[in-house]
Design an enzyme around this catalytic site. Structure first.
Site, PDB file in Angstrom:
ATOM      1  N   LYS A 160     -10.657   3.702  -3.093  1.00 19.48           N
ATOM      2  CA  LYS A 160     -10.899   2.890  -4.284  1.00 19.48           C
ATOM      3  C   LYS A 160     -12.215   2.145  -4.144  1.00 19.48           C
ATOM      4  CE  LYS A 160      -6.118   2.191  -5.778  1.00 19.48           C
ATOM      5  NZ  LYS A 160      -5.067   1.193  -6.101  1.00 19.48           N
ATOM      6  N   TYR A 188       6.003  -2.349   3.575  1.00 23.59           N
ATOM      7  CA  TYR A 188       6.641  -1.391   4.491  1.00 23.59           C
ATOM      8  C   TYR A 188       7.474  -2.084   5.555  1.00 23.59           C
ATOM      9  CZ  TYR A 188       3.469   1.722   2.130  1.00 23.59           C
ATOM     10  OH  TYR A 188       2.807   2.420   1.151  1.00 23.59           O
ATOM     11  N   HIS A 217       2.524  10.135  -3.859  1.00 25.45           N
ATOM     12  CA  HIS A 217       2.576   8.771  -3.342  1.00 25.45           C
ATOM     13  C   HIS A 217       3.801   8.547  -2.464  1.00 25.45           C
ATOM     14  CE1 HIS A 217      -0.241   5.502  -3.904  1.00 25.45           C
ATOM     15  NE2 HIS A 217       0.754   4.633  -3.763  1.00 25.45           N
ATOM     16  N   HIS A 270      -5.954  -0.217   2.268  1.00 26.81           N
ATOM     17  CA  HIS A 270      -5.542  -1.365   1.464  1.00 26.81           C
ATOM     18  C   HIS A 270      -6.590  -2.472   1.560  1.00 26.81           C
ATOM     19  CE1 HIS A 270      -0.963  -0.330   1.540  1.00 26.81           C
ATOM     20  NE2 HIS A 270      -1.590   0.249   0.544  1.00 26.81           N
ATOM     21  N   ARG A 287      -4.373   8.966  -0.735  1.00 22.96           N
ATOM     22  CA  ARG A 287      -3.954   8.981  -2.131  1.00 22.96           C
ATOM     23  C   ARG A 287      -4.279  10.335  -2.755  1.00 22.96           C
ATOM     24  NH1 ARG A 287      -6.833   4.088  -1.315  1.00 22.96           N
ATOM     25  NH2 ARG A 287      -5.557   2.192  -1.561  1.00 22.96           N
ATOM     26  N   ARG A 304       2.707   9.302   0.904  1.00 24.28           N
ATOM     27  CA  ARG A 304       1.886   8.202   1.420  1.00 24.28           C
ATOM     28  C   ARG A 304       2.797   7.103   1.972  1.00 24.28           C
ATOM     29  NH1 ARG A 304      -3.115   5.517   0.978  1.00 24.28           N
ATOM     30  NH2 ARG A 304      -3.066   3.388   0.190  1.00 24.28           N
TER      31      ARG A 304
END
Length: 294
Positions: free
Chosen positions: A170, A275, A240, A266, A146, A243
């Site tokens: 994150k 995806y 992004h 994730h 990211r 990504r």
């Protein structure tokens, strides 16, 4: 007071990024402003009908379903927190349904186009900024990190012996991402140039400005937009997008979905499964073009 204590909770307990906390703050201040002006109510006195009025107002000014859904999600978290802290006796969000948002496939740059850009000698000049721009694109497309993760990478987060890069994702979750051989070589060349230009004295951050200070989000956005414009006419040209392109390339080459999930950082497989839809759409397109009965 209620908003500030909630934001502190997001920062300290949930460990959300500054960008995420700012998004929550913006949504809550907008909601508070509407409630005060329309109903002259404190946030702790809000009922479901007041929230519905807010949603109707957003729809009237043509706010997108995605944006409305995000604001509703913010309010859900906020009032769940207030209920936990006993600031309210009942949660007004329990009766609120978010508008249905049509599923959108991720925007991608075709692998062949990215290869042509990154392999071209004419795309990037030999100056520090030219080589810095190239390494930014190489890392984003080669690792799927990211934007915020890229900006936090330090020089010593790269392990040349193992051929990996360590990123802080994150909620401060660390993950290790492997680097391909060519990217390792490019990183060594970039760091050598950074030393020659004496730009590693001010910051140990991997990606820096022309003066040696740590790179910032707008700089990365400008770099990505500038070079993707050379190979794509699509409107969206953000970090992004690279990504998404990274993940889609892995899936199209047979990578396991769980492995892609770990590489992207994730929290759940559901976020990665988008995806698979992209891959199916690609197969449909190929089928329609190639099959005589299509």
């Amino acid at each position: 007071m209620l908003i500030s204590s909630f934001l502190t909770y997001l920062q300290t307990e949930k460990r959300y990024s500054p960008h995420t906390v700012l998004s929550y703050k913006t949504d809550l201040l907008q909601f508070q402003d509407f409630i005060l002006k329309t109903f002259e109510l404190d946030l702790s006195k809000v009922q479901a009908q007041h929230v519905r009025s807010f949603i109707v107002d957003l729809l009237d000014v043509k706010i997108s379903e995605n944006a409305i859904g995000r604001k509703i999600s913010t309010l859900r978290s906020f009032y769940k927190y207030l209920l936990r802290e006993k600031e309210i006796k009942s949660n007004p969000m329990l009766l609120i349904k978010a508008p249905k948002v049509p599923k959108r496939l991720p925007v991608l740059i075709e692998e062949v186009k990215m290869d042509s850009l990154l392999d071209s000698d004419s795309s990037f000049d030999d100056s520090f900024s030219g080589q810095r721009d190239k390494i930014v694109l190489e890392i984003l497309f080669g690792t799927g990190v990211r934007l915020a993760e890229l900006l936090r990478v330090k020089e010593n987060d790269i392990n040349f012996y193992e051929g990996t890069i360590k990123v802080l994702g994150k909620r401060n979750k660390e993950r290790i991402i492997p680097l391909h051989t060519e990217l390792i070589k490019q990183l060594k060349d970039y760091l050598a140039l950074k030393t020659v230009e004496k730009l590693n004295n001010k910051s140990t951050t991997l990606i820096v400005t022309n003066t040696g200070t740590a790179a910032y989000p707008k700089l990365i956005y400008r770099i990505v937009n500038r070079y993707l414009t050379l190979i794509s006419t699509q409107d969206k040209k953000s970090p992004h997008v690279l990504r998404h392109s990274f993940a889609s390339s892995l899936l199209n080459r047979g990578a396991d979905l769980n492995a892609i999930k770990e590489l992207l950082g994730h929290a759940s497989l559901a976020a990665t499964q988008v995806y698979t839809h992209t891959s199916v759409e690609r197969l449909k397109s190929i089928y329609k073009q190639a099959h005589p009965k299509a």
